[in-house]
Design a protein around this motif. Structure first.
Motif, mmCIF file in Angstrom:
data_model
loop_
_atom_site.group_PDB
_atom_site.id
_atom_site.type_symbol
_atom_site.label_atom_id
_atom_site.label_comp_id
_atom_site.label_asym_id
_atom_site.label_seq_id
_atom_site.Cartn_x
_atom_site.Cartn_y
_atom_site.Cartn_z
ATOM 1 N N THR A 388 0.830 -1.214 0.000
ATOM 2 C CA THR A 388 0.000 0.000 0.000
ATOM 3 C C THR A 388 0.858 1.254 0.000
ATOM 4 N N LEU A 389 1.972 1.241 0.739
ATOM 5 C CA LEU A 389 2.854 2.406 0.770
ATOM 6 C C LEU A 389 3.495 2.647 -0.588
ATOM 7 N N VAL A 390 3.802 1.593 -1.321
ATOM 8 C CA VAL A 390 4.472 1.751 -2.613
ATOM 9 C C VAL A 390 3.492 2.219 -3.685
ATOM 10 N N THR A 391 2.315 1.583 -3.758
ATOM 11 C CA THR A 391 1.361 1.897 -4.823
ATOM 12 C C THR A 391 0.526 3.127 -4.542
ATOM 13 N N GLY A 392 0.222 3.395 -3.260
ATOM 14 C CA GLY A 392 -0.640 4.517 -2.926
ATOM 15 C C GLY A 392 -2.106 4.247 -3.187
ATOM 16 N N LEU A 393 -2.473 2.997 -3.486
ATOM 17 C CA LEU A 393 -3.856 2.601 -3.740
ATOM 18 C C LEU A 393 -4.251 1.522 -2.752
ATOM 19 N N ALA A 394 -5.489 1.573 -2.285
ATOM 20 C CA ALA A 394 -5.953 0.576 -1.326
ATOM 21 C C ALA A 394 -7.461 0.653 -1.228
ATOM 22 N N VAL A 395 -8.040 -0.406 -0.697
ATOM 23 C CA VAL A 395 -9.440 -0.403 -0.280
ATOM 24 C C VAL A 395 -9.442 -0.336 1.244
ATOM 25 N N CYS A 396 -10.583 -0.599 1.833
ATOM 26 C CA CYS A 396 -10.685 -0.425 3.286
ATOM 27 C C CYS A 396 -9.669 -1.277 4.038
ATOM 28 N N GLU A 397 -9.410 -2.489 3.564
ATOM 29 C CA GLU A 397 -8.438 -3.362 4.230
ATOM 30 C C GLU A 397 -7.034 -2.775 4.175
ATOM 31 N N GLY A 398 -6.656 -2.186 3.043
ATOM 32 C CA GLY A 398 -5.334 -1.582 2.922
ATOM 33 C C GLY A 398 -5.170 -0.369 3.819
ATOM 34 N N TYR A 399 -6.210 0.469 3.940
ATOM 35 C CA TYR A 399 -6.153 1.615 4.852
ATOM 36 C C TYR A 399 -5.942 1.153 6.296
ATOM 37 N N ALA A 400 -6.751 0.170 6.726
ATOM 38 C CA ALA A 400 -6.677 -0.293 8.114
ATOM 39 C C ALA A 400 -5.342 -0.972 8.400
ATOM 40 N N GLY A 401 -4.843 -1.766 7.438
ATOM 41 C CA GLY A 401 -3.565 -2.432 7.663
ATOM 42 C C GLY A 401 -2.405 -1.469 7.767
ATOM 43 N N LEU A 402 -2.362 -0.453 6.905
ATOM 44 C CA LEU A 402 -1.270 0.517 6.954
ATOM 45 C C LEU A 402 -1.369 1.395 8.195
ATOM 46 N N PHE A 403 -2.586 1.707 8.651
ATOM 47 C CA PHE A 403 -2.741 2.494 9.874
ATOM 48 C C PHE A 403 -2.146 1.744 11.067
ATOM 49 N N THR A 404 -2.482 0.463 11.197
ATOM 50 C CA THR A 404 -1.961 -0.316 12.324
ATOM 51 C C THR A 404 -0.453 -0.499 12.215
ATOM 52 N N ALA A 405 0.081 -0.654 11.008
ATOM 53 C CA ALA A 405 1.526 -0.819 10.848
ATOM 54 C C ALA A 405 2.269 0.432 11.299
ATOM 55 N N ILE A 406 1.790 1.602 10.912
ATOM 56 C CA ILE A 406 2.453 2.846 11.330
ATOM 57 C C ILE A 406 2.287 3.063 12.826
ATOM 58 N N ALA A 407 1.076 2.807 13.344
ATOM 59 C CA ALA A 407 0.826 3.019 14.774
ATOM 60 C C ALA A 407 1.663 2.081 15.629
#
Length: 666
Positions: A388-407
């Protein structure tokens, strides 16, 4: 007859001849004992210093004990026994004359030096005994060399054997004194009139002469008091009064110019009242300017870019998140090397977990877009936070996964929650339609913020919205998906894990039926259409817009009550919003007035806006009525305009504004 030459003898013949020579012979020591017994045991025989003539008997000396090496043959004569000479006892010496008595006493001996002061020298002049070694080898007897040691009387007299060590004879160790005993001892010495005695002898040193007494000061002289009997005497000495406790500010500091010290601030010194003088005032003109000094100091590039820490408000809706939102926009996705680096950069300026979660929420809005193409073509694939960080595209699952990874890399506790969401494509239940089985269509996050409180956030819906009809993604920062409480969040989110509701009303969870039908118990066919952009900017609560149904039936001849209110009671439009609120109007189609548009103005008390309209005056079936903000009226900004002023001007001048909510007449 010529003498026969001596034949050489072997070692065996010589030993045999030596043994025959000792046969029948009495030892000399035993003969001496028999002829002259002694009262004490004899010491060991000492070797002779002179050699006696010995007779040659097969080349060996007769009379030597067994085991002594043989000597060489020198003479050809027989050894005679040595004569025993007896020494007559010596006469005792004459007695000494008696000592004359002297009237004078003998002088005292000097004090004896202790043995500890004696230092031995590492040389031949030490007090060690002198040993003499004498050789006892006889010249012609063939006796062995013996060594004997003798001590001189001079050295033996200086030797003394040390006494045995007795530990019980040592003096006892004094006990360690406590602090109280030491203080008591010195306190007693201080009050005692006896001076301390020296512990060491000192020479007689004359003490310096005493100084003459100093004449008393005139100001401190005490008057001589005359008694009634005529005798004069001094008044008794009195202790000076105790000094009052004073702060440093009473000594002239931080006082206005010309302020004098009052009598109560006088200090008693040596029995006299001496008032403290006020110090001279400070010259403020020479005081350096702090702002100019700070301007000359070097500044770090990072410190100048860090936002100030926001002051927490009473709730998330009223809290100022401008600092985290602005900081999140400084890190574009293309320049981020890794998730770990991004997490450290985002949360470094903020100590509050709430602000740290908000800056991650805002960064996802700026840098991640919804993959509308994959959604519309049913080509959604599982993704990872790195993808998700590389492509910049995601659906709801990609948003939630990247949020938890950064947090998680920032030190926050965060979870990905899966379940059902009433988002794009959701249709409310129609009357008579059965309740479907539970299913999952969405993903969001649970993060622990201030006070260890679990907060539900939806970074996907907070980044923008999707128009399925146009297959278009509308990027819009919807902060309400971060600030709304968990109970309101649960109206459109139902987790698969029933322990992740985190409700604030005390309920652990709600049922699937209650979630689908609604909290009122009656199914809402279509909720009222609220335009989130205007509602969020103006601080209007979307869930408090009435009527809640999108369709308004005209068959019921009654009055419809329209109402909306602020997002919370303490939300300030000036501090938390863009400024003073706009006037709000209702657009209707009055059938009694030629069927044209008509505008009704809402009344308000500053927190709630309301308006009552009869059903027959709303319009006809198929028409849409709605609430609008009056942003300009007569070419002037209408923000902060009162209701009365808006009524006087409305209809006479043109106006412009935005829609807040809409209903359909059926």
């Amino acid at each position: 007859m010529a003498a026969e030459s001596p034949q050489p003898q072997t070692i065996h013949s010589r030993i045999a001849a030596l043994n025959l020579g000792h046969v029948g012979r009495t030892p000399i020591a035993s003969a001496l004992i028999e002829t002259e017994p002694l009262s004490r045991p004899l010491p060991l025989p000492r070797s002779q210093t002179t050699s006696l003539p010995a007779s040659l008997n097969n080349g060996y000396t007769v009379g030597d004990p067994i085991g002594i090496e043989p000597s060489a043959p020198d003479h050809d004569y027989i050894l005679r026994p040595a004569p025993i000479t007896r020494i007559a006892p010596k006469k005792p010496p004459p007695a000494l004359p008696p000592r004359k008595h002297s009237p004078r006493n003998s002088p005292a001996l000097p004090p004896r030096r202790s043995s500890a002061a004696l230092q031995r020298k590492d040389s031949s002049e030490s007090t060690s005994s002198t040993l003499s070694t004498l050789s006892a080898m006889s010249v012609g007897s063939g006796g062995t060399a013996r060594t004997s040691c003798s001590r001189t009387p001079s050295t033996d007299a200086g030797r003394k054997q040390a006494s045995e060590f007795d530990q019980s004879s040592l003096p006892s160790v004094p006990q360690e004194r406590t602090i109280r005993q030491v203080e008591k001892r010195y306190h007693g010495l201080g009050r005692s009139s006896i001076g301390l005695m020296p512990t060491k002898s000192t020479p007689n040193v004359k003490s310096p002469p005493t100084l003459p007494s100093r004449p008393p000061d005139r100001a401190l002289r005490t008057p001589v008091r005359t008694t009634p009997g005529g005798a004069t005497g001094k008044p008794p000495l009195e202790r000076p009064p105790t000094m009052p406790a004073r702060s440093a500010l009473s000594f002239g500091m931080n006082k206005a110019r010309g302020t004098s010290v009052t009598d109560s601030e006088n200090v008693c010194l040596l029995g006299t009242n001496i008032s403290m003088a006020v110090p001279p005032p400070l010259h403020l003109s020479s005081k350096p300017d702090l702002s100019k000094l700070l301007a000359t100091k070097p500044k770090l590039a990072m410190s100048s870019q860090l936002p100030s820490q926001p002051v927490p408000a009473t709730c998330l809706c009223c809290r100022d998140f401008s600092a985290p939102d602005n900081h999140a926009a400084k890190f574009p996705r293309e320049s981020v090397p890794s998730i770990e680096w991004l997490a450290n950069q985002l949360v470094a300026p903020f100590a509050s977990p709430t602000d740290q979660a908000r800056v991650i929420f805002a960064w996802l809005h700026h840098n991640i877009a919804y993959d509308v193409v994959a959604l519309c073509h049913n080509a959604v694939q599982p993704s990872t936070p790195a993808n998700t960080l590389v492509t910049g595209l995601a659906v709801c699952e990609g948003y939630a996964g990247l949020f938890t990874a950064i947090a998680s890399n920032a030190g926050l506790e965060s979870l990905v929650v899966g379940g059902h969401g009433k988002g794009a494509g959701f249709s409310p239940l129609q009357p008579g339609q059965p309740i479907p089985a539970q299913y999952s269509t969405h993903a969001w996050n649970a993060v622990k913020i201030d006070n260890s409180e679990w907060k539900l956030v939806d970074s996907c819906w907070g980044a923008g919205s999707v128009c399925l009809r146009e297959q278009k993604y509308n990027k819009r920062f919807a902060t309400r998906h971060f600030t709304m409480d968990n109970d309101e969040f649960g109206l459109r989110h139902f987790p698969t894990n029933k322990s992740l509701f985190h409700r604030v009303d005390g309920r652990q969870q709600i049922s699937w039926e209650e979630y689908i039908v609604g909290p009122s118990g009656s199914p809402v066919v279509t909720p009222v259409k609220v335009y989130e952009g205007v509602a969020e900017k103006e601080g209007v609560a979307e869930t408090k817009v009435l009527p809640s149904n999108y369709q308004i039936p005209l068959s019921a001849h009654s009055t419809i009550h329209f109402q909306f209110e602020k997002v919370c009671a303490h939300w300030d439009p000036i501090r938390n919003g863009p400024g003073r609120p706009y006037p709000y109007i209702m657009r209707i189609y009055n059938t009694d007035s030629r069927g044209g548009e008509e505008f009704r103005i809402f009344d308000t008390n500053g927190s709630i806006w309301w308006l009552d309209v009869e059903t027959r005056l709303l319009g006809m079936k198929g028409q849409t009525v709605g609430i609008f903000t009056v942003q300009e009226l007569g070419g002037e900004d209408a923000r902060g305009m009162s209701v009365d002023e808006c009524r006087r001007t409305m209809g006479r001048k043109g106006w412009s504004g935005e829609a807040l909510a809409a209903w359909e007449l059926v």
